[in-house]
Design a protein around this motif. Structure first.
Motif, PDB file in Angstrom:
ATOM      1  N   ASP A   1     -44.776 -64.443  76.000  1.00  0.00           N
ATOM      2  CA  ASP A   1     -45.931 -65.022  75.315  1.00  0.00           C
ATOM      3  C   ASP A   1     -45.526 -65.538  73.932  1.00  0.00           C
ATOM      4  OD1 ASP A   1     -48.630 -65.685  74.963  1.00  0.00           O
ATOM      5  OD2 ASP A   1     -48.960 -63.831  73.833  1.00  0.00           O
ATOM      6  N   LYS A   2     -45.772 -66.819  73.690  1.00  0.00           N
ATOM      7  CA  LYS A   2     -45.454 -67.455  72.405  1.00  0.00           C
ATOM      8  C   LYS A   2     -44.009 -67.166  71.995  1.00  0.00           C
ATOM      9  CE  LYS A   2     -50.249 -67.126  70.808  1.00  0.00           C
ATOM     10  NZ  LYS A   2     -51.169 -66.578  69.779  1.00  0.00           N
ATOM     11  N   THR A   3     -43.124 -67.320  72.956  1.00  0.00           N
ATOM     12  CA  THR A   3     -41.717 -67.004  72.729  1.00  0.00           C
ATOM     13  C   THR A   3     -40.860 -68.237  72.957  1.00  0.00           C
ATOM     14  OG1 THR A   3     -42.086 -64.741  73.493  1.00  0.00           O
ATOM     15  CG2 THR A   3     -39.816 -65.499  73.423  1.00  0.00           C
ATOM     16  N   ASP A   4     -40.002 -68.535  71.987  1.00  0.00           N
ATOM     17  CA  ASP A   4     -39.060 -69.646  72.122  1.00  0.00           C
ATOM     18  C   ASP A   4     -37.670 -69.091  72.411  1.00  0.00           C
ATOM     19  OD1 ASP A   4     -40.947 -71.638  71.597  1.00  0.00           O
ATOM     20  OD2 ASP A   4     -40.716 -71.386  69.426  1.00  0.00           O
ATOM     21  N   PHE A   5     -37.050 -69.623  73.458  1.00  0.00           N
ATOM     22  CA  PHE A   5     -35.693 -69.231  73.819  1.00  0.00           C
ATOM     23  C   PHE A   5     -34.752 -70.322  73.290  1.00  0.00           C
ATOM     24  CE2 PHE A   5     -38.545 -67.148  76.679  1.00  0.00           C
ATOM     25  CZ  PHE A   5     -37.979 -65.913  76.947  1.00  0.00           C
ATOM     26  N   VAL A   6     -34.063 -70.007  72.201  1.00  0.00           N
ATOM     27  CA  VAL A   6     -33.235 -71.000  71.515  1.00  0.00           C
ATOM     28  C   VAL A   6     -31.781 -70.838  71.947  1.00  0.00           C
ATOM     29  CG1 VAL A   6     -32.483 -71.877  69.280  1.00  0.00           C
ATOM     30  CG2 VAL A   6     -34.809 -70.952  69.550  1.00  0.00           C
ATOM     31  N   LEU A   7     -31.200 -71.902  72.463  1.00  0.00           N
ATOM     32  CA  LEU A   7     -29.801 -71.889  72.890  1.00  0.00           C
ATOM     33  C   LEU A   7     -28.898 -71.779  71.664  1.00  0.00           C
ATOM     34  CD1 LEU A   7     -28.331 -72.165  75.646  1.00  0.00           C
ATOM     35  CD2 LEU A   7     -28.025 -74.588  75.104  1.00  0.00           C
ATOM     36  N   ILE A   8     -27.931 -70.855  71.705  1.00  0.00           N
ATOM     37  CA  ILE A   8     -27.025 -70.659  70.571  1.00  0.00           C
ATOM     38  C   ILE A   8     -25.574 -70.725  71.041  1.00  0.00           C
ATOM     39  CG2 ILE A   8     -28.659 -69.259  69.246  1.00  0.00           C
ATOM     40  CD1 ILE A   8     -27.085 -66.771  70.192  1.00  0.00           C
ATOM     41  N   ASP A   9     -24.674 -70.830  70.084  1.00  0.00           N
ATOM     42  CA  ASP A   9     -23.252 -70.888  70.391  1.00  0.00           C
ATOM     43  C   ASP A   9     -22.705 -69.483  70.650  1.00  0.00           C
ATOM     44  OD1 ASP A   9     -20.836 -72.833  70.290  1.00  0.00           O
ATOM     45  OD2 ASP A   9     -20.172 -71.080  69.148  1.00  0.00           O
ATOM     46  N   LYS A  10     -21.666 -69.407  71.457  1.00  0.00           N
ATOM     47  CA  LYS A  10     -21.041 -68.123  71.777  1.00  0.00           C
ATOM     48  C   LYS A  10     -20.538 -67.413  70.524  1.00  0.00           C
ATOM     49  CE  LYS A  10     -17.246 -66.090  74.450  1.00  0.00           C
ATOM     50  NZ  LYS A  10     -16.116 -66.366  75.382  1.00  0.00           N
ATOM     51  N   ASN A  11     -20.112 -68.181  69.533  1.00  0.00           N
ATOM     52  CA  ASN A  11     -19.578 -67.580  68.304  1.00  0.00           C
ATOM     53  C   ASN A  11     -20.608 -66.704  67.599  1.00  0.00           C
ATOM     54  OD1 ASN A  11     -17.092 -68.784  68.653  1.00  0.00           O
ATOM     55  ND2 ASN A  11     -17.634 -70.606  67.457  1.00  0.00           N
ATOM     56  N   ILE A  12     -21.879 -67.101  67.675  1.00  0.00           N
ATOM     57  CA  ILE A  12     -22.937 -66.300  67.044  1.00  0.00           C
ATOM     58  C   ILE A  12     -23.022 -64.934  67.709  1.00  0.00           C
ATOM     59  CG2 ILE A  12     -25.432 -66.158  66.640  1.00  0.00           C
ATOM     60  CD1 ILE A  12     -25.467 -69.192  66.419  1.00  0.00           C
ATOM     61  N   TRP A  13     -22.920 -64.926  69.029  1.00  0.00           N
ATOM     62  CA  TRP A  13     -22.930 -63.668  69.792  1.00  0.00           C
ATOM     63  C   TRP A  13     -21.750 -62.785  69.391  1.00  0.00           C
ATOM     64  CZ3 TRP A  13     -26.063 -61.671  73.792  1.00  0.00           C
ATOM     65  CH2 TRP A  13     -25.517 -60.609  74.524  1.00  0.00           C
ATOM     66  N   GLU A  14     -20.562 -63.374  69.360  1.00  0.00           N
ATOM     67  CA  GLU A  14     -19.363 -62.596  69.051  1.00  0.00           C
ATOM     68  C   GLU A  14     -19.383 -62.085  67.610  1.00  0.00           C
ATOM     69  OE1 GLU A  14     -17.145 -61.566  71.177  1.00  0.00           O
ATOM     70  OE2 GLU A  14     -18.162 -62.620  72.809  1.00  0.00           O
ATOM     71  N   GLU A  15     -19.882 -62.887  66.690  1.00  0.00           N
ATOM     72  CA  GLU A  15     -19.976 -62.445  65.296  1.00  0.00           C
ATOM     73  C   GLU A  15     -20.965 -61.295  65.153  1.00  0.00           C
ATOM     74  OE1 GLU A  15     -18.292 -63.237  62.462  1.00  0.00           O
ATOM     75  OE2 GLU A  15     -16.947 -64.256  63.866  1.00  0.00           O
ATOM     76  N   GLN A  16     -22.036 -61.339  65.933  1.00  0.00           N
ATOM     77  CA  GLN A  16     -23.047 -60.289  65.844  1.00  0.00           C
ATOM     78  C   GLN A  16     -22.491 -58.949  66.313  1.00  0.00           C
ATOM     79  OE1 GLN A  16     -26.043 -61.150  64.342  1.00  0.00           O
ATOM     80  NE2 GLN A  16     -25.995 -58.931  64.145  1.00  0.00           N
TER      81      GLN A  16
END
Length: 450
Positions: free
Chosen positions: A97-112
């Motif tokens: 509900d009222k949720t946006d699924f924003v595509l991100i780069d793999k680097n953001i995942w790995e940095e997190q």
């Protein structure tokens, strides 16, 4: 006034006093709305069993200093964390509900992953539509994302990250109250003596190509074998559950010792090993549901009714059959003390066709005792990959870089053994897209290729 009248008057007075104080007590009780359960508390009670068998296989805890702890479903810390994440993060994602699924780069995942965070790893990924129905949500339009991994982090209080393994895509979702992780939760995990430290294998190890996020124990392990006995089958009682009219059921004895019961439409086979198999000639007619959740729930309810599921059960496979798109296959295995028990075939398999059970296979054993003497696992995960690499060249006759390794993990191996009692031994499992290689964790020999 005689004695009887006096007794009567005293009794009446006592009753009046009792009624007075009772009514006073009820009137003065303060009403609290907390006494009435919120409807949301029962939102997915009907599907709680399904949610248990699709829970994460592991939860990796990323801490400062690149320290990684891993939790499995047998541990109390896991159960507490999963309950919180399920009711917050996963529920918000599934409802959409009222949720946006924003595509991100793999680097953001790995940095997190370098920050303090939790990474939930699902054995069998399901799309958001499946999770949506598990929560009895009415949201109909959701992106076609298969939830394979989920990250919640301390430094992203209103954000979660998702990984879709089918498209190898990463997403970010930002929403109030979607991230329940707190400093106190992490501190409690860090102080646990049960959790072992792990390391992440490099994506290029010994020339092999590995997926990111494969975590293996940092230090050598010691583990006990497990003595098991076959599930006790009582044929005469069991067969009655599957046939409504036993007067038309024929019994056939095969040369290998198997027994078959059939009424012409249904067949029930009991193998000498103790395995059972039920077949039902379901005739496909008209339109059929392509909803995997409905089929999964039908199968789960059937299993709970006929034979039950062992403690620690999990859904290892859920898919539509290529040769019959009207049918869905669901395969179950189980964990013993958090370690998967697996073999060349799943312990339980069930095929659902248009809402009916078409096939049911079950071959279970029950752990009864740990072998007292623990074994040191002389074969490390890296040594396991060396053995896997040589066998990949020999068995597949191709370059192993074309076969990306999805996971490496410890398991108990279920042998193809007809004995009533036998031992489960520890193995390393090297899992590719369509292949599992079982390597003896003590001897270093390849046991089997699934």
């Amino acid at each position: 006034m005689d004695r009887e009248n006096i007794k009567t008057i005293i009794l009446i007075v006592l009753v009046i006093i009792s009624v007075f104080f009772t009514s006073k007590m009820w009137i003065e009780v303060e009403y609290s709305s907390n006494d009435i359960p919120d409807d949301d508390d029962f939102l997915f009670d009907d599907n709680s069993g399904i949610l248990e068998v699709i829970a994460p296989d592991r939860i990796a805890v990323h801490l400062n200093g690149n320290k990684i702890l891993v939790m499995n479903p047998s541990q109390q810390e896991y159960q507490e964390i999963w309950a919180i994440v399920l009711n917050n993060s996963v529920k918000c994602i599934a409802e959409g509900d009222k949720t946006d699924f924003v595509l991100i780069d793999k680097n953001i995942w790995e940095e997190q992953k370098k920050e303090e965070c939790l990474e939930l790893i699902f054995k069998t990924p399901f799309d958001l539509k499946f999770w949506n129905k598990a929560f009895n949500s009415k949201k109909k339009t959701l992106p076609n994302i298969r939830l394979s991994r989920l990250i919640i982090s301390l430094d992203m209080p209103n954000t979660v990250l998702l990984f879709d393994d089918e498209t190898e895509s990463y997403y970010k979702i930002s929403k109030d109250n979607i991230n329940p992780l707190t400093e106190s939760m992490l501190n409690e995990i860090t102080n646990s003596d049960e959790l072992k430290e792990h390391i992440e294998l490099s994506t290029n190890t010994l020339g092999l190509v590995l997926e990111t996020g494969i975590y293996v124990p940092k230090d050598p392990l010691t583990i006990s074998g497990v003595t098991v006995i076959k599930e006790d089958i009582k044929p005469d009682e069991l067969v009655k559950d599957f046939f409504s009219d036993m007067s038309v059921v024929r019994k056939i004895e095969e040369k290998d010792g198997a027994r078959i019961y059939t009424d012409g439409k249904k067949g029930f086979r009991i193998y000498p090993s103790g395995a059972i198999e039920f077949n039902h000639a379901v005739t496909a007619q008209g339109d059929h549901s392509d909803d995997l959740f409905d089929a999964a729930k039908t199968g789960y309810n059937f299993l709970v009714t006929y034979g039950g599921l062992p403690t620690g059960s999990y859904l290892d496979k859920a898919e539509f059959l290529e040769h019959d798109p009207r049918s869905s296959l669901f395969a179950y295995d189980y964990r013993f003390k958090g370690i998967p028990v697996i073999g060349e075939r799943n312990a339980i398999e069930i095929v659902i066709t248009q809402g009916e059970v078409k096939n049911y296979y079950r071959n279970l054993e029950h752990p009864v005792a740990l072998i007292s003497e623990e074994q040191a696992l002389s074969i490390s995960p890296v040594s396991t990959l060396e053995i896997a690499a040589s066998n990949l060249r020999f068995l597949i006759n191709t370059q192993e870089d074309k076969h990306k390794i999805k996971d490496v993990y410890l398991a108990y191996y279920r042998p193809d053994d007809d004995s009533w009692e036998y031992t489960l031994s520890p193995v390393w499992v090297v899992e590719l897209k369509d292949i599992k290689i079982f390597i003896d964790a003590v001897e270093g020999t390849m046991i089997s290729l699934d």
